[in-house]
Enzyme design. Structure first.
Site, PDB file in Angstrom:
ATOM      1  N   PRO A  11     -10.797   5.254  -4.669  1.00  0.00           N
ATOM      2  CA  PRO A  11     -10.585   3.945  -4.029  1.00  0.00           C
ATOM      3  C   PRO A  11      -9.145   3.695  -3.583  1.00  0.00           C
ATOM      4  O   PRO A  11      -8.197   4.156  -4.224  1.00  0.00           O
ATOM      5  CB  PRO A  11     -10.971   2.947  -5.130  1.00  0.00           C
ATOM      6  CG  PRO A  11     -11.837   3.705  -6.063  1.00  0.00           C
ATOM      7  CD  PRO A  11     -11.331   5.117  -6.036  1.00  0.00           C
ATOM      8  N   HIS A  50      10.646  -5.348   2.723  1.00  0.00           N
ATOM      9  CA  HIS A  50       9.773  -6.013   3.689  1.00  0.00           C
ATOM     10  C   HIS A  50       8.355  -5.523   3.484  1.00  0.00           C
ATOM     11  O   HIS A  50       7.919  -4.585   4.149  1.00  0.00           O
ATOM     12  CB  HIS A  50      10.186  -5.669   5.133  1.00  0.00           C
ATOM     13  CG  HIS A  50      11.434  -6.325   5.611  1.00  0.00           C
ATOM     14  ND1 HIS A  50      12.073  -5.949   6.767  1.00  0.00           N
ATOM     15  CD2 HIS A  50      12.174  -7.342   5.098  1.00  0.00           C
ATOM     16  CE1 HIS A  50      13.145  -6.703   6.954  1.00  0.00           C
ATOM     17  NE2 HIS A  50      13.246  -7.552   5.958  1.00  0.00           N
ATOM     18  N   GLU A  51       7.632  -6.132   2.559  1.00  0.00           N
ATOM     19  CA  GLU A  51       6.203  -5.814   2.507  1.00  0.00           C
ATOM     20  C   GLU A  51       5.537  -6.596   3.626  1.00  0.00           C
ATOM     21  O   GLU A  51       5.646  -7.827   3.676  1.00  0.00           O
ATOM     22  CB  GLU A  51       5.606  -6.200   1.151  1.00  0.00           C
ATOM     23  CG  GLU A  51       4.091  -6.012   1.068  1.00  0.00           C
ATOM     24  CD  GLU A  51       3.655  -4.593   1.443  1.00  0.00           C
ATOM     25  OE1 GLU A  51       4.112  -3.650   0.753  1.00  0.00           O
ATOM     26  OE2 GLU A  51       2.873  -4.432   2.398  1.00  0.00           O
ATOM     27  N   GLU A 100      -3.047   8.419   0.187  1.00  0.00           N
ATOM     28  CA  GLU A 100      -2.774   8.314  -1.249  1.00  0.00           C
ATOM     29  C   GLU A 100      -3.849   8.913  -2.143  1.00  0.00           C
ATOM     30  O   GLU A 100      -4.148   8.390  -3.213  1.00  0.00           O
ATOM     31  CB  GLU A 100      -2.522   6.845  -1.603  1.00  0.00           C
ATOM     32  CG  GLU A 100      -1.215   6.340  -1.000  1.00  0.00           C
ATOM     33  CD  GLU A 100      -0.985   4.848  -1.189  1.00  0.00           C
ATOM     34  OE1 GLU A 100      -1.873   4.154  -1.720  1.00  0.00           O
ATOM     35  OE2 GLU A 100       0.100   4.368  -0.805  1.00  0.00           O
ATOM     36  N   GLU A 152       4.088   5.670  -8.206  1.00  0.00           N
ATOM     37  CA  GLU A 152       3.384   4.447  -8.600  1.00  0.00           C
ATOM     38  C   GLU A 152       1.981   4.747  -9.116  1.00  0.00           C
ATOM     39  O   GLU A 152       1.477   4.048  -9.997  1.00  0.00           O
ATOM     40  CB  GLU A 152       3.317   3.456  -7.438  1.00  0.00           C
ATOM     41  CG  GLU A 152       2.451   3.892  -6.274  1.00  0.00           C
ATOM     42  CD  GLU A 152       2.520   2.952  -5.077  1.00  0.00           C
ATOM     43  OE1 GLU A 152       3.354   2.021  -5.084  1.00  0.00           O
ATOM     44  OE2 GLU A 152       1.751   3.159  -4.135  1.00  0.00           O
TER      45      GLU A 152
END
Lengths: 727, 727
Positions: A218, A439-440, A197, A533
């Site tokens: 981060p 489903h996290e 990411e 996101e």
């Protein structure tokens, strides 16, 4: 080899015929014999492979010491200079040298196959293959190096056949090199065992080292490994205009490959992901490595349209695929990402599943996943012809799911008091809408596996056929990494088990795809990159989506979740000053430029309702295709696609550009000749700008034919979307 | 505190009455006031707890700096000198000091409860309790130290109540000290994260360091951690005859405790088992540690009969326990342990489940778990009134199960071609015999959990109600240890899930038990120590079974699998020169001295058939008891038990001794007065010796009453067994 033998025979014949020829000829033939001996003895042994159109040439050779090497040229230009291959093993003699060639086989393969979903209806799989058997005399072990050369690139892998002297072995490191021909421009992510990411960095390879520190921003779970470590897919452009992409295909039961750059010599080398004790792969022959892939072209668009990664994967064995369906959806998600609402039901900081009685806790009043609110999303989806609604935050456990390394974090079946599973199933079904499960796992993977059958059964019992899974945070078992063999094995387990239940999987924070969806077409999506996101977590670069198709999308589709119309996040949450680095028009374009069988209209219905004219494109756009053309493409600058909707005569065009803006040229010659089409163009308006004026858009309709050529302005961080409907 | 206050009041009264008393008195009262201030301010704060019979006295005190300490005396003698308590945390302020006492509660508890199976019919659970709340002012956190003092010993634990400032925390190390009062004689095992299968070393604590190297003999999976590391249960005897045993009770969701000895000061400190990244416990308040236990007596037999470990565990919540049955069994096992037969079906060195077609491989002709051979065991069990037959090596995968760190090693449901599951179920059932399942996991624990529901269902479908599980080899996930919190959690998961299926579990190579069978009575056995199998791997010490009841058996029964009559292993496998370090008569005694609800007659039926007179004891001996008496006991030297069969008037006596041999004195006063009994004595014969003449045994019958006293000779490595049947 044949040439030389013939030469020697010829010389001998000549010698025999002319017994009077002097010593020179005799010495020459001796010299040739010595050359032959050297060649046969394996000190320098070469094998050549050409692509079907002969533009690509791959060579295999053993260097001194029996070291396997390969190289690749494109139209005579070096793509990969001679590069070593092999594996270092944890114990005993490695598989790096001491080889001789004991067999070579060449073959050709040519088939056309139909993907279950995709950018095109049919895919040609045409390659020339070279399989070299290398025997390590000292250990009596042998491996096979298999090369497949396509018109669009090379794939190679290691195979370890069943044999007496090689059964169980542990990989310390794979040593597949990619010696580059120059200090290429590269579009790269810092090599990391746990996250993809990061924002892509665009720089020359020689600048990677200096830029690494700032590149490593981060993340909830991250583990870099080298000041010049890089992820794949790695996109590069040479100074003389060659586009080169390195990745892997068919990553199964092996550790994920990153690359480590020797920036002195411009050599990349494979760098696998270690497990908790530093080992990089547990192997049992017969087995193989994934394919290492190099896609090459002098046209950027060829990189985008290459199907090499899928072609190197096995065909699917699924008999019934009717349950696998491209899906356009909305979801209770963006309002939590922006901070407007919460996943959590209450404000406790610590809960214990099965112990905490949620019905007795005080709801925080900001829990979005409640029955009434979800029904609003269902209504919106039904009204606008969408397929499904995803809901995150529906289940007990969100209060302390993040950052606690919590083992029993979710059970995947217990809803919050305000989320009525059965009622929402009934309501959605009555409107022809499907619910998408969430489903996290919080990276508590043993916990997920313990519950997975129950969770999948719960899905089927309640009308859920697709699940978005997530792996946020540091991995449990602790010490393992998201991309190690242990987790590759888990993601595979989850997908294969899902298929048994006829469930589609969209796995976030999992390993980036490597074409496995050919074999397992229920793997309809991954995140595995910096998605929409992050627009709410500080923003993505304006050129982000001009790069991702060249990098992330090489191995499979991305659930990018575009469609944000209200780009200023503060409109939802005054405390969040992030903004989406995109114009509204470019958000529409992404439905075409970010190919995915799963497409989310990610913004809130209440916002879409304010821009229904623009939203019309999202309603109309197809999500499965018969054909795809790249009209314009330059990584980091712009991409324009035109795609033909599956089973229809309609086309959709999308264009995305970087922070500079540009004039795009659209040549409609891909349309059927002699037909008329109505093109609705959703473009950046006058003065549009991704930061200062994102919502300026203009919609116009024009008639087009295959002869039409138009220019279309794209704002900085902008683009356009066009629906081209057959009249 | 009261005494001091009264004293001060008295002095003040005196001072007031005699205003003419000089400065000395004033100074004295000031001095006393200062003392009181010191006491009240918490620099030295004491709490005292007595056992119900007042022989044991425990004291809690905060030392300077707010450090929690405790101490223990027995009949006025120091057992534990003042010892520190606390926990070091991975991050932030530890829980070691800076405490003040903010609450104390005392209470008494007295109940009698009935175990589902056991050495006695009823157990008295009578303790005095002290719960001290300690607040760490600087961090606004508090913990509770709970002490329970029984007549047979002390238990204490840490509790972490739900609170604002303490929710998630990671333990770096627990620092519970046990400061001993001398250089005790100890019966110890090297501290190890992965195995307990060492021979016990008998030495003074000061000799541990010198003897450690030789003590650490090779094992399939082992990880020592300190040159003075020790396992629990740790049995000790002080120079003045005090028996002291340290262990833990109720090990749930926590890391297993070993002890590290400071051999300069004779202080033991808790040493937890780390995970793959070195952390020692993941905690979420509210939670607690296991109980740390110290059993004390001046009679050795009291250590053996102590029920403190069970008493500190929670009562069971199981409603129906009718499916939990003590079981006497034979098994297809010893013939593989000795090397006479194989677990494996063929001689391949590498197999892949689901890929290798076993029906096409060549059987090795030594595979014991075949239908016909198993029927012979069933016949033997039925003919001799035994309950069950265990079969190992019944399932695909044994060819490469060991030492390969193989992930998908077994599927627990696929039999070899020569093992007919259904036929054996039918055959056994027709003879009234149960089959016992075997689940060797090869420590591939994720694989076991993936298959466990299917495996348990398979058991129930095929008439198996009990399973012997195994965890041989290094743990997978790699980097984890057999006794870390991750695996403690797994063993618990397996037992709780088994209970859902009404399955009994006998877990080998798992963590040693800590009394959990009170709460989970389907945990009918563990190995967790060096068992009979090691007699075939070089032998156990002749005194081994005079120690195990004082060490290993403290927390729960051991599936020791005795009953080897043919003690020379070479009789089965000429290449194996090991021998059982025991006489035949002592093998019979073990059915009494090694309490277990699960008892195996481990030798081969063909051998038993040659010694049916001796085997009669195994047929007769009970495996569940109403009462137990220790007639004689000295750890490392001899143990003699007498036990009353459940629901009957019969008694069974067993005696085991060390390599010296001895005369045992049996006082039958435990028998009912005025009754006559027929005692059948199975004893070492003339000249018997565990090495040179193990099979010399003699059987005689005598009438006995409660007034009978006899002496019975025990050979070196010998003993005797007596069945005492009411006439």
């Amino acid at each position: 080899m044949e040439v030389l033998t013939s030469s020697i025979n010829l010389i001998h014949k000549k010698v025999n015929r002319n017994r009077n020829i002097d010593n020179t000829v005799q010495q020459l033939s001796k010299f040739l014999a010595i050359i032959c001996f050297i060649l046969f003895s394996g000190n320098v042994s070469g094998q050549e492979l050409k692509s079907p159109d002969a533009k690509l040439v791959a060579k295999f050779a053993l260097k001194t010491g029996g070291v396997p090497t390969y190289s690749l040229t494109y139209k005579g230009k070096a793509v990969i200079r001679p590069s070593k291959l092999g594996l270092a093993l944890k114990t005993g003699t490695s598989l790096l040298d001491g080889f001789t060639i004991t067999d070579t086989k060449t073959s050709t393969f040519n088939e056309t196959w139909k993907p279950v979903w995709g950018e095109v209806k049919e895919i040609v799989n045409h390659y020339n293959e070279l399989a070299v058997t290398l025997t390590q005399q000292a250990t009596d072990r042998y491996i096979i190096l298999r090369f497949r050369l396509y018109n669009d690139g090379l794939g190679f892998r290691y195979e370890f056949p069943e044999q007496k002297k090689l059964d169980y072995f542990v990989i310390k490191e794979e040593r597949s090199q990619f010696a580059l021909a120059g200090d290429h421009k590269a579009f790269w992510l810092p090599g990391d065992y746990d996250t993809q990411e990061y924002s892509t960095v665009t720089s020359n390879l020689s600048e990677v080292r200096a830029k690494m520190k700032d590149a490593v921003t981060p993340n909830a779970s991250q583990t870099t490994f080298s000041p010049t470590g890089l992820q794949t897919p790695l996109m590069m452009k040479s100074k003389d205009g060659l586009y080169i992409n390195i990745h892997e295909a068919a990553l199964i039961n092996y550790s994920c490959m990153s690359l480590n750059l020797d920036d002195k010599n411009m050599v990349l080398e494979s760098w696998l992901t270690p497990d908790a004790i530093g080992d990089k792969g547990y192997m049992q022959a017969p087995c193989q490595s994934p394919w290492r892939t190099i896609i090459v072209s002098d046209k950027a668009g060829d990189i985008l349209t290459s199907k090499l990664t899928y072609n190197l994967n096995e065909p699917t064995k699924f008999k019934d695929v009717s349950w696998i369906k491209p899906t356009k959806y909305v979801g209770v998600w963006w309002e939590m990402i922006t901070g407007k609402s919460t996943w959590a039901y209450n404000d406790l900081t610590s809960v214990q599943l099965g112990v905490t009685d949620y019905s007795k806790t005080k709801p925080n009043g900001k829990h979005a996943a409640n029955t009434a609110h979800v029904k609003e999303y269902i209504d919106f989806a039904a009204k606008n012809g969408l397929d499904a609604v995803l809901v995150e935050g529906w289940n007990e456990g969100w209060e302390d799911w993040f950052g606690k390394t919590k083992d029993y974090v979710f059970d995947f079946v217990t809803p919050y008091p305000d989320f009525d599973v059965q009622e929402l199933h009934r309501y959605a079904a009555s409107k022809g809408i499907k619910m998408i499960m969430h489903h996290e796992t919080s990276s508590s993977v043993r916990n997920y596996e313990r519950h997975i059958d129950t969770a999948y059964k719960f899905m089927k019992a309640n009308g859920y056929d697709a699940v978005k899974s997530g792996y946020v945070g540091n991995m449990i078992p602790r010490g393992e990494h998201h991309y190690g063999q242990w987790l590759i094995n888990h993601y595979q387990y989850a997908v294969e088990k899902a298929a048994e239940y006829k469930i589609m999987v969209n796995a976030h924070e999992a390993v980036r795809p490597t074409g496995l969806a050919r074999t397992y077409p229920n793997l309809i999506g991954n995140e595995a990159a910096r998605g929409t996101e992050y627009e709410a977590f500080g923003g993505n670069n304006a050129d982000h989506t001009t790069i991702l198709p060249f990098t992330r999308l090489i191995g499979g589709p991305m659930d990018y979740t575009p469609g944000i119309f209200e780009t200023k996040v503060s409109a939802y949450n005054p405390e969040n000053t992030s903004f989406v680095h995109s114009t509204l028009a470019r958000q529409l374009a992404l439905y075409v430029t970010m190919y995915s069988p799963l497409q989310m209209a990610a913004d809130l219905p209440e916002t879409y309702n304010k821009y229904m004219d623009a939203f019309q494109f999202i309603k109309d756009v197809a999500i499965d295709w018969d054909d795809t053309k790249v009209l314009e493409a330059e990584p980091g600058d712009y991409i324009t696609y035109a795609r033909k909707a599956k089973g229809k005569n309609d086309w959709f065009i999308g264009s995305t550009c970087d922070e500079n803006g540009r004039m795009s040229k659209i040549d409609f010659s891909f349309l059927d000749k002699g037909k008329k089409y109505l093109a609705t163009i959703y473009a950046d308006g006058k003065g549009a700008h991704y930061e200062t004026n994102p919502k300026a858009y203009a919609i116009r309709k024009i008639e087009v034919t295959s002869k039409t050529k138009i220019s279309q302005y794209c704002a900085p961080g902008g683009g356009y979307a066009i629906s081209v409907m057959a009249k």
